[in-house]
Design an enzyme around this catalytic site. Structure first.
Site, PDB file in Angstrom:
ATOM      1  N   SER A 100      38.199 -17.706  18.515  1.00  0.00           N
ATOM      2  CA  SER A 100      37.319 -16.725  19.141  1.00  0.00           C
ATOM      3  C   SER A 100      36.660 -17.313  20.390  1.00  0.00           C
ATOM      4  O   SER A 100      37.349 -17.678  21.341  1.00  0.00           O
ATOM      5  CB  SER A 100      36.292 -16.238  18.105  1.00  0.00           C
ATOM      6  OG  SER A 100      35.560 -15.154  18.578  1.00  0.00           O
ATOM      7  N   HIS A 125      41.126 -13.450  19.507  1.00  0.00           N
ATOM      8  CA  HIS A 125      40.986 -12.047  19.117  1.00  0.00           C
ATOM      9  C   HIS A 125      39.948 -11.395  20.020  1.00  0.00           C
ATOM     10  O   HIS A 125      39.300 -12.054  20.828  1.00  0.00           O
ATOM     11  CB  HIS A 125      40.632 -11.897  17.626  1.00  0.00           C
ATOM     12  CG  HIS A 125      39.293 -12.446  17.241  1.00  0.00           C
ATOM     13  ND1 HIS A 125      38.853 -12.465  15.937  1.00  0.00           N
ATOM     14  CD2 HIS A 125      38.272 -12.985  17.964  1.00  0.00           C
ATOM     15  CE1 HIS A 125      37.643 -12.995  15.880  1.00  0.00           C
ATOM     16  NE2 HIS A 125      37.264 -13.313  17.096  1.00  0.00           N
TER      17      HIS A 125
END
Length: 201
Positions: A100, A125
């Site tokens: 992330s 993501h």
């Protein structure tokens, strides 16, 4: 009021100067370590460390080692912007997990100086955020979230050489990479062995 470098170093570490503290010792070698979730407190410390090392010697690289599951988008963007503001090259090293916002900071290092250790795992993501409040508040938050998602996808595209459309598609769900896959994708530039890896500048 005069602020001394030792005061900044103390504030950055949340305690007194070098002593025997391992992170102070690393900082003296121009090594910064992100080994936790990204939040405002961690971001403030890392930003202070980058600014301190930039002021001490703007010509030498700073090494940022990342083992992080990600965290706050705004806190991570504060670190990212400080990295870009610094006159120093920021060499990034992914170890363990860079997910992330950890992935975002890893790929945001100076081009050609982004490394992954051989067994690191990198995960990309889209940013996530909770929304609440009135219908009007939710609509405003959703608009801001969509803008942040587009901004981050565009930046990752610039850092990797992938298209905006490809990043948007690949980050719609959790996308996992081995170190070599991350290199092939453009998230990092080199996969290094423990023997080869530079420890300090």
């Amino acid at each position: 009021m005069t602020v001394f470098m030792s005061d900044i170093r103390m504030a950055a570490q949340g305690g007194p100067g070098f002593g025997n503290d391992v992170f102070d010792r690393l900082l003296s070698e121009r090594i910064i370590f992100l080994g936790s979730q990204v939040d405002d407190e961690i971001a403030n410390k890392l930003c202070a460390q980058i600014l301190l090392l930039s002021a001490e010697d703007p010509t030498r690289d700073i090494s940022l080692y990342i083992n992080s599951p990600g965290g706050s988008v705004t806190a991570g963007m504060a670190i990212y912007d400080t990295m870009k503001y610094s006159p120093c090259d920021i060499a990034t090293y992914g170890m363990g997990l860079a997910a992330s916002m950890g992935q975002f900071l890893l790929s945001g290092g100076t081009k050609g100086k982004r490394f992954a250790l051989p067994h690191a795992r990198i995960m990309m993501h889209q940013p996530s955020a909770g929304v609440g409040g009135t219908a009007a508040d939710i609509a405003i938050q959703a608009e801001q979230f969509a803008a942040t998602k587009r901004e981050m996808a565009q930046l990752i595209a610039e850092h990797t050489g992938q298209t905006f459309e490809q990043i948007s598609k690949d980050s719609d769900r959790d996308r996992w990479f081995t170190a070599q896959e991350a290199k092939d994708y453009g998230l990092v530039d080199h996969v290094i062995t423990l023997a080869e890896g530079p420890i300090s500048n």
